[in-house]
Design an enzyme around this catalytic site. Structure first.
Site, short mmCIF file in Angstrom:
data_model
loop_
_atom_site.label_atom_id
_atom_site.label_comp_id
_atom_site.label_asym_id
_atom_site.label_seq_id
_atom_site.Cartn_x
_atom_site.Cartn_y
_atom_site.Cartn_z
CD GLU A 41 13.83 1.16 8.98
OE1 GLU A 41 14.17 2.14 9.33
OE2 GLU A 41 14.08 -0.15 8.88
CB CYS A 81 12.94 9.38 8.28
SG CYS A 81 13.71 8.17 7.02
CE LYS A 115 -1.79 2.86 3.05
NZ LYS A 115 -1.92 4.22 2.15
CD GLU A 169 9.81 12.99 11.57
OE1 GLU A 169 8.66 12.38 11.76
OE2 GLU A 169 10.63 12.46 11.04
O1 TXE Z 1 2.44 9.51 7.51
P1 TXE Z 1 1.87 8.33 7.99
P2 TXE Z 1 1.62 11.20 7.71
C1 TXE Z 1 6.29 11.82 9.75
C2 TXE Z 1 6.31 13.15 9.43
C3 TXE Z 1 5.04 13.54 9.11
C4 TXE Z 1 4.33 12.46 9.92
C5 TXE Z 1 2.73 12.14 9.34
O2 TXE Z 1 6.66 13.79 10.59
O3 TXE Z 1 4.65 14.85 9.35
O4 TXE Z 1 5.04 11.43 10.12
O5 TXE Z 1 2.84 11.88 8.21
C6 TXE Z 1 -0.24 4.66 6.33
N1 TXE Z 1 -2.84 1.74 9.42
N2 TXE Z 1 6.81 10.73 8.57
O6 TXE Z 1 0.45 11.08 8.27
O7 TXE Z 1 0.24 8.30 8.31
C7 TXE Z 1 -0.54 5.75 5.34
O8 TXE Z 1 -1.67 5.83 4.57
C8 TXE Z 1 -1.80 1.36 8.45
C9 TXE Z 1 8.09 10.32 8.67
O9 TXE Z 1 1.56 11.27 6.12
O10 TXE Z 1 2.47 7.51 9.05
C10 TXE Z 1 0.65 5.85 4.56
O11 TXE Z 1 0.84 4.83 3.46
N3 TXE Z 1 -1.31 2.28 7.71
C11 TXE Z 1 8.19 9.19 7.66
C12 TXE Z 1 1.94 5.37 5.51
O12 TXE Z 1 1.09 4.77 6.57
C13 TXE Z 1 -1.70 3.46 7.92
C14 TXE Z 1 7.85 9.62 6.15
C15 TXE Z 1 2.75 6.46 6.24
O13 TXE Z 1 1.73 7.44 6.47
C16 TXE Z 1 -2.60 3.85 8.91
C17 TXE Z 1 6.23 10.03 6.29
C18 TXE Z 1 -3.07 2.56 9.93
N4 TXE Z 1 -3.76 3.06 10.77
C19 TXE Z 1 6.09 10.82 7.57
N5 TXE Z 1 -2.39 5.13 9.09
C20 TXE Z 1 9.31 8.80 7.66
N6 TXE Z 1 9.72 8.13 8.37
O14 TXE Z 1 10.28 8.97 6.34
C21 TXE Z 1 -1.70 5.65 8.09
N7 TXE Z 1 -1.14 4.71 7.49
#
Ligand code: TXE
Length: 487
Positions: A247, A281, A172, A385
């Site tokens: 991660e 990240c 996904k 972050e």
């Molecule tokens: O990330 P999400 P978001 C950090 C960064 C950002 C914050 C939120 O600080 O501001 O996270 O970003 C899926 N069950 N990073 O909300 O939600 C979602 O659809 C299963 C750091 O956009 O963590 C996407 O495919 N999956 C990071 C994936 O999780 C779920 C990079 C990541 O999105 C879910 C991005 C659930 N309940 C954001 N809820 C890095 N480490 O590089 C969401 N998702």
């Protein structure tokens, strides 16, 4: 406008519910595509297709699967420009970055794991009277959930080793950046990868992502995303005893010692802070300067940041495009406001003044790269972050102080140290609670090395052997026979 589909059991299909979501270009606010708004039923179909396909895929030899990875790498290489264009359109990142990093690294991930797979040798442990044969089999069906900052780069980082080790996949991508995952599905379809081995479901995290976490057929989850979501992933998957790789976020320190080569350190710190508008990240979002060089360093650093070219992501010369969305922009701006409220001084950036002047439009999620000084290293802006083009600056007098400041956050993913004394640099690196430290460089990746974080930055490691280990079930067969060498 594109109407993307799920890819399940070798076919492109809409969501079972028929519902869709919109994919928006963050540089213009315009719709690029619709994607299926998938839910449990779609995951159910994908998981069953994967389960059916997995035994045959797992029965291929490692060499045969490595050959598949090479075919995929070749096919993606042929689409290099299309991938870069799609990634830039979806994320607002500069096209030059999408070419250099996203498209290239996606190809490299498949190529690397193909070669790495072929280098594997059987693992055996001889005893006086027996021999132990260690086998690595695919886990079965794995769920791969990826974010929006490096969409195909991070998905291919998981898909390649998962395929190599004999797994079938339910993947996904982020709902905000679905385009290149679709290119990957199209590519695998064109190559006639056995149906069901790779399945792609689009949609929202709490809906389709959650359904992947909960599905009993899916027995391993590799997730890259925010720490808050990682907590949900762990809470859902751990009681089902699923293998988990997380991660998560980072709040990484760039530490400049008094003997650093300032030219190199300034260049490195700018790259670390603002690559992909700070949305990596690994980005160095906290700049820690020895007080003796702080003024000289900052003068050059701020001048360099001011000279960065902000503009239309499509332009070859653009260095800073947009952040991922207007919603994310509002979050980043709220931190800048907080910084000012907490007594911080904005040395440059913090505004959207360039909008309308040099090409970017008001509908685009543009924000100038921002440098903030005068905040405590314990302030919220310096410990949470922000994940945008924002860096906070702090000074220290002793190495102990540098360590204390670097460790004053719940994250522990990466960091960089700039010094000409490599012994001091390495000793300091060992005092910092992070998974990765670079000395006199940043994001210099060898794909064989362990990648992952400590504290709230994640659980587990990926990369090289660690990826192969995660995506396989390791078993031991101990053979005692009349002649152990016959085993
Ligand atoms: O990330 P999400 P978001 C950090 C960064 C950002 C914050 C939120 O600080 O501001 O996270 O970003 C899926 N069950 N990073 O909300 O939600 C979602 O659809 C299963 C750091 O956009 O963590 C996407 O495919 N999956 C990071 C994936 O999780 C779920 C990079 C990541 O999105 C879910 C991005 C659930 N309940 C954001 N809820 C890095 N480490 O590089 C969401 N998702």
């Amino acid at each position: 406008m594109l109407a993307l589909m799920n890819y399940i059991d070798g076919q492109f299909v809409p969501a079972a519910s028929g519902q869709t979501l919109e994919d928006i270009n963050p540089a213009t606010g315009q719709r690029i595509a619709t994607i299926p708004r998938s839910e449990h039923q779609d995951v159910e179909q994908a998981a069953h297709a994967a389960k059916t396909a997995q035994p045959e895929w797992n029965a291929l030899s490692l060499e045969q699967r490595a050959d598949w990875l090479d075919l995929i790498a070749d096919a993606l290489q042929a689409k290099h420009e299309a991938i870069a264009q799609a990634e830039s359109l979806d994320t607002g990142k500069p096209i030059s970055l999408a070419r250099r990093v996203d498209a290239s690294r996606s190809v490299e991930n498949f190529r690397f794991f193909a070669n790495f797979g072929r280098q594997q040798t059987p693992l055996t442990f001889e005893m006086d009277d027996a021999i132990n044969l260690v086998h690595r089999n695919g886990l079965g069906v794995v769920g791969l959930i990826t974010p929006w900052n490096l969409p195909l780069y991070l998905m291919s980082w998981k898909v390649a080793p998962a395929l190599l080790m004999g797994n079938a996949i339910v993947a996904k991508p982020s709902e905000m950046t679905p385009l290149t995952a679709n290119i990957l599905a199209e590519t695998l379809h064109e190559l006639e990868l056995p149906k069901g081995v790779f399945n792609l479901v689009h949609g929202l995290g709490p809906e389709v992502g959650q359904a992947i976490l909960e599905h009993p057929i899916i027995n391993g989850i590799s997730f890259t995303g925010g720490t808050a979501t990682g907590r949900i992933v762990a809470a859902t998957a751990a009681p089902m005893f699923k293998k988990l790789s997380l991660e998560l976020g980072g709040k990484n320190a760039t530490i400049v010692l008094e003997d650093a080569d300032l030219d190199k350190a300034v260049q490195g710190a700018v790259r670390a802070a603002f690559t992909n508008s700070g949305q990596v990240c690994l980005c160095g979002s906290r700049l820690m300067l020895h007080s003796s060089i702080a003024e000289a360093f900052l003068e050059r650093f701020v001048a360099e940041v001011k000279s960065m070219r902000i503009g239309d992501p499509k332009e070859d010369l653009t260095q800073i495009g947009t952040v991922i969305s207007m919603e994310h922009l509002a979050k980043v701006e709220s931190y800048i406001k907080l910084a000012v409220d907490e007594g911080g001084e904005i040395l440059t950036g913090g505004t959207r003044d360039m909008v309308g002047q040099i090409g970017p439009t008001a509908e685009g999620a543009y924000l100038a790269p921002t440098v903030i000084s005068g905040l405590s290293h314990l302030s919220r802006c310096a410990t949470e972050e922000i994940f945008g083009p924002v860096v906070t600056v702090h000074t220290f007098d002793t190495l102990e102080e540098a360590t204390t400041m670097a460790n004053a956050t719940e994250y522990g993913l990466a960091g960089s140290i700039w010094t000409q004394d490599l012994e001091v640099g390495q000793a300091l690196a060992q005092t910092i609670d992070t998974g990765i430290v670079w000395i006199n460089t940043w994001l210099h990746r060898d794909l064989r090395t362990p990648f992952g974080g400590v504290k709230h930055s994640g659980v587990g490691r990926e990369g090289g052997q660690w990826s192969l280990g995660f995506f396989s079930e390791t078993t031991n067969i101990c053979v005692m026979g009349p002649n152990k060498n016959d085993a």
